[in-house]
Design a protein around this motif. Structure first.
Motif, PDB file in Angstrom:
ATOM      1  N   SER A  15       0.832  -1.195   0.000  1.00  0.00           N
ATOM      2  CA  SER A  15       0.000   0.000   0.000  1.00  0.00           C
ATOM      3  C   SER A  15       0.870   1.250   0.000  1.00  0.00           C
ATOM      4  O   SER A  15       1.939   1.299   0.592  1.00  0.00           O
ATOM      5  CB  SER A  15      -0.928   0.015   1.213  1.00  0.00           C
ATOM      6  OG  SER A  15      -0.168   0.096   2.386  1.00  0.00           O
ATOM      7  N   VAL A  16       0.399   2.254  -0.686  1.00  0.00           N
ATOM      8  CA  VAL A  16       1.143   3.492  -0.870  1.00  0.00           C
ATOM      9  C   VAL A  16       0.636   4.518   0.128  1.00  0.00           C
ATOM     10  O   VAL A  16      -0.560   4.716   0.281  1.00  0.00           O
ATOM     11  CB  VAL A  16       0.969   4.012  -2.310  1.00  0.00           C
ATOM     12  CG1 VAL A  16       1.680   5.333  -2.492  1.00  0.00           C
ATOM     13  CG2 VAL A  16       1.458   2.982  -3.295  1.00  0.00           C
ATOM     14  N   ILE A  17       1.545   5.169   0.785  1.00  0.00           N
ATOM     15  CA  ILE A  17       1.183   6.248   1.701  1.00  0.00           C
ATOM     16  C   ILE A  17       1.211   7.541   0.904  1.00  0.00           C
ATOM     17  O   ILE A  17       2.266   7.953   0.409  1.00  0.00           O
ATOM     18  CB  ILE A  17       2.161   6.319   2.886  1.00  0.00           C
ATOM     19  CG1 ILE A  17       2.131   5.010   3.662  1.00  0.00           C
ATOM     20  CG2 ILE A  17       1.837   7.505   3.771  1.00  0.00           C
ATOM     21  CD1 ILE A  17       3.203   4.894   4.693  1.00  0.00           C
ATOM     22  N   GLY A  81       2.302  10.775 -10.470  1.00  0.00           N
ATOM     23  CA  GLY A  81       3.430   9.867 -10.281  1.00  0.00           C
ATOM     24  C   GLY A  81       4.569  10.517  -9.522  1.00  0.00           C
ATOM     25  O   GLY A  81       5.192   9.894  -8.654  1.00  0.00           O
ATOM     26  N   MET A  82       4.850  11.766  -9.839  1.00  0.00           N
ATOM     27  CA  MET A  82       5.921  12.482  -9.140  1.00  0.00           C
ATOM     28  C   MET A  82       5.578  12.691  -7.664  1.00  0.00           C
ATOM     29  O   MET A  82       6.433  12.513  -6.789  1.00  0.00           O
ATOM     30  CB  MET A  82       6.172  13.840  -9.801  1.00  0.00           C
ATOM     31  CG  MET A  82       6.799  13.774 -11.155  1.00  0.00           C
ATOM     32  SD  MET A  82       8.531  13.351 -11.102  1.00  0.00           S
ATOM     33  CE  MET A  82       9.200  14.852 -10.447  1.00  0.00           C
ATOM     34  N   ILE A  83       4.330  13.041  -7.380  1.00  0.00           N
ATOM     35  CA  ILE A  83       3.917  13.277  -5.995  1.00  0.00           C
ATOM     36  C   ILE A  83       3.969  11.978  -5.196  1.00  0.00           C
ATOM     37  O   ILE A  83       4.460  11.953  -4.067  1.00  0.00           O
ATOM     38  CB  ILE A  83       2.521  13.919  -5.956  1.00  0.00           C
ATOM     39  CG1 ILE A  83       2.609  15.354  -6.445  1.00  0.00           C
ATOM     40  CG2 ILE A  83       1.925  13.874  -4.553  1.00  0.00           C
ATOM     41  CD1 ILE A  83       1.272  15.991  -6.737  1.00  0.00           C
ATOM     42  N   ASN A  88       6.726   8.874  -1.194  1.00  0.00           N
ATOM     43  CA  ASN A  88       7.270   7.622  -0.665  1.00  0.00           C
ATOM     44  C   ASN A  88       8.760   7.725  -0.374  1.00  0.00           C
ATOM     45  O   ASN A  88       9.274   7.004   0.468  1.00  0.00           O
ATOM     46  CB  ASN A  88       7.003   6.471  -1.629  1.00  0.00           C
ATOM     47  CG  ASN A  88       5.586   5.966  -1.520  1.00  0.00           C
ATOM     48  OD1 ASN A  88       4.972   6.074  -0.485  1.00  0.00           O
ATOM     49  ND2 ASN A  88       5.085   5.433  -2.598  1.00  0.00           N
ATOM     50  N   ALA A  89       9.463   8.605  -1.078  1.00  0.00           N
ATOM     51  CA  ALA A  89      10.879   8.811  -0.817  1.00  0.00           C
ATOM     52  C   ALA A  89      11.103   9.702   0.408  1.00  0.00           C
ATOM     53  O   ALA A  89      12.227   9.851   0.859  1.00  0.00           O
ATOM     54  CB  ALA A  89      11.557   9.415  -2.046  1.00  0.00           C
TER      55      ALA A  89
END
Length: 92
Positions: A15-17, A81-83, A88-89
């Motif tokens: 899952s993506v935060i 995609g950039m956001i 995530n980084a």
């Protein structure tokens, strides 16, 4: 029940935060949209076949509403995609 837990466990692990909206998120989205419009303005070969952009006749000559919608759609995909990547980084 066992199948559903095996099926959805990789989804829960991946899952993506998503970052909350902030000024930095807005700046990234605006930059991605401007980048997509500038690339599309030079790259679209048959520009100006549809209706012109109302209110901006001198700014974008030969760049109509279909080109604007296409480049802004690409800019939003690029921006999302950039956001997500920057979030995530840990950079947003």
């Amino acid at each position: 029940m066992l199948y559903t837990s095996l099926l959805f466990s990789p989804i829960a692990a991946a899952s993506v935060i998503t970052p909350e909206w902030s000024f930095n998120v807005a700046i990234v989205m605006i930059f991605c949209n401007l980048f997509a419009v500038s690339i599309g303005y030079k790259a679209i070969q048959q520009a100006g076949t549809g209706p012109a952009i109302p209110g901006l006749p001198g700014l974008f000559t030969g760049f109509g509403v279909p080109e604007l919608l296409a480049t802004m759609s690409f800019g939003h995909l690029l921006g999302a995609g950039m956001i997500l990547g920057l979030g995530n980084a840990g950079l947003l």
